[in-house]
Design a protein around this motif. Structure first.
Motif, PDB file in Angstrom:
ATOM      1  N   LEU A 112      34.072  -1.477  54.061  1.00 20.48           N
ATOM      2  CA  LEU A 112      35.509  -1.219  53.927  1.00 20.48           C
ATOM      3  C   LEU A 112      35.839  -0.668  52.543  1.00 20.48           C
ATOM      4  O   LEU A 112      36.613   0.287  52.413  1.00 20.48           O
ATOM      5  CB  LEU A 112      36.318  -2.493  54.198  1.00 20.48           C
ATOM      6  CG  LEU A 112      36.375  -2.951  55.655  1.00 20.48           C
ATOM      7  CD1 LEU A 112      37.046  -4.313  55.752  1.00 20.48           C
ATOM      8  CD2 LEU A 112      37.090  -1.933  56.527  1.00 20.48           C
ATOM      9  N   GLN A 113      35.246  -1.254  51.505  1.00 14.42           N
ATOM     10  CA  GLN A 113      35.492  -0.770  50.143  1.00 14.42           C
ATOM     11  C   GLN A 113      34.950   0.649  49.963  1.00 14.42           C
ATOM     12  O   GLN A 113      35.610   1.503  49.378  1.00 14.42           O
ATOM     13  CB  GLN A 113      34.861  -1.713  49.117  1.00 14.42           C
ATOM     14  CG  GLN A 113      35.529  -3.063  49.038  1.00 14.42           C
ATOM     15  CD  GLN A 113      37.005  -2.967  48.755  1.00 14.42           C
ATOM     16  OE1 GLN A 113      37.461  -2.208  47.911  1.00 14.42           O
ATOM     17  NE2 GLN A 113      37.788  -3.745  49.494  1.00 14.42           N
ATOM     18  N   LYS A 114      33.768   0.887  50.485  1.00 13.74           N
ATOM     19  CA  LYS A 114      33.153   2.212  50.371  1.00 13.74           C
ATOM     20  C   LYS A 114      34.003   3.267  51.073  1.00 13.74           C
ATOM     21  O   LYS A 114      34.248   4.348  50.541  1.00 13.74           O
ATOM     22  CB  LYS A 114      31.748   2.169  50.972  1.00 13.74           C
ATOM     23  CG  LYS A 114      30.948   3.401  50.762  1.00 13.74           C
ATOM     24  CD  LYS A 114      29.539   3.185  51.284  1.00 13.74           C
ATOM     25  CE  LYS A 114      28.668   4.369  50.973  1.00 13.74           C
ATOM     26  NZ  LYS A 114      27.289   4.181  51.418  1.00 13.74           N
ATOM     27  N   LYS A 115      34.464   2.945  52.270  1.00 14.26           N
ATOM     28  CA  LYS A 115      35.283   3.881  53.042  1.00 14.26           C
ATOM     29  C   LYS A 115      36.645   4.098  52.384  1.00 14.26           C
ATOM     30  O   LYS A 115      37.150   5.220  52.356  1.00 14.26           O
ATOM     31  CB  LYS A 115      35.483   3.376  54.477  1.00 14.26           C
ATOM     32  CG  LYS A 115      34.256   3.483  55.312  1.00 14.26           C
ATOM     33  CD  LYS A 115      33.943   4.942  55.524  1.00 14.26           C
ATOM     34  CE  LYS A 115      32.816   5.137  56.491  1.00 14.26           C
ATOM     35  NZ  LYS A 115      32.772   6.498  56.993  1.00 14.26           N
ATOM     36  N   LYS A 116      37.226   3.040  51.873  1.00 12.17           N
ATOM     37  CA  LYS A 116      38.528   3.156  51.226  1.00 12.17           C
ATOM     38  C   LYS A 116      38.428   4.061  49.994  1.00 12.17           C
ATOM     39  O   LYS A 116      39.297   4.895  49.765  1.00 12.17           O
ATOM     40  CB  LYS A 116      39.038   1.759  50.834  1.00 12.17           C
ATOM     41  CG  LYS A 116      40.502   1.732  50.470  1.00 12.17           C
ATOM     42  CD  LYS A 116      41.031   0.325  50.417  1.00 12.17           C
ATOM     43  CE  LYS A 116      40.677  -0.323  49.121  1.00 12.17           C
ATOM     44  NZ  LYS A 116      41.339  -1.608  48.909  1.00 12.17           N
TER      45      LYS A 116
END
Length: 123
Positions: A88-92
């Motif tokens: 989620l952090q990587k995609k955000k």
């Protein structure tokens, strides 16, 4: 010759978990399971994360791969909590890329739409 087949079997056993395909049904079932956990409900409260969970192919793949039978184990639960938080952090962070235009020294925002997966999920 027997050693060759043992080696081939070992390699297959190692690589098989990485080749697993997931279906939309498995993903939805796993999302329902994950809703039992407070850490996942916290992710769903964040609109950006919720959007990624329900729409991003890579995030949904990670969710679909989890083994529901193992989620009761604290170590497996922590592992998946970390995996989901990480993706989620990587995609955000990769959604918006600020590019400095060297000619005008102005910032412009470009939407990045990349996926780690090459094929859609099985129906």
């Amino acid at each position: 010759m027997g050693l060759f087949f043992e080696l081939l079997g070992s390699i297959g056993t190692f690589l098989l978990p990485f080749l697993k395909e997931v279906s939309e049904e498995e993903i939805e079932k796993n999302i329902t399971l994950l809703k039992r956990y407070q850490w996942f409900m916290t992710q769903l409260e964040n609109e950006k994360h919720k959007n990624l969970i329900y729409n991003d192919i890579d995030v949904r793949y990670i969710i679909g791969k989890l083994n529901p039978k193992k989620m009761e184990k604290k170590s497996y639960n922590n592992k998946y909590q970390f995996k989901i938080n990480k993706i989620l952090q990587k995609k955000k962070q990769s959604r918006l890329l600020i590019v400095l235009n060297k000619n005008t020294s102005q910032k412009s925002t470009n939407l990045i739409t990349t996926s780690f997966r090459k094929q859609p999920f099985k129906k």
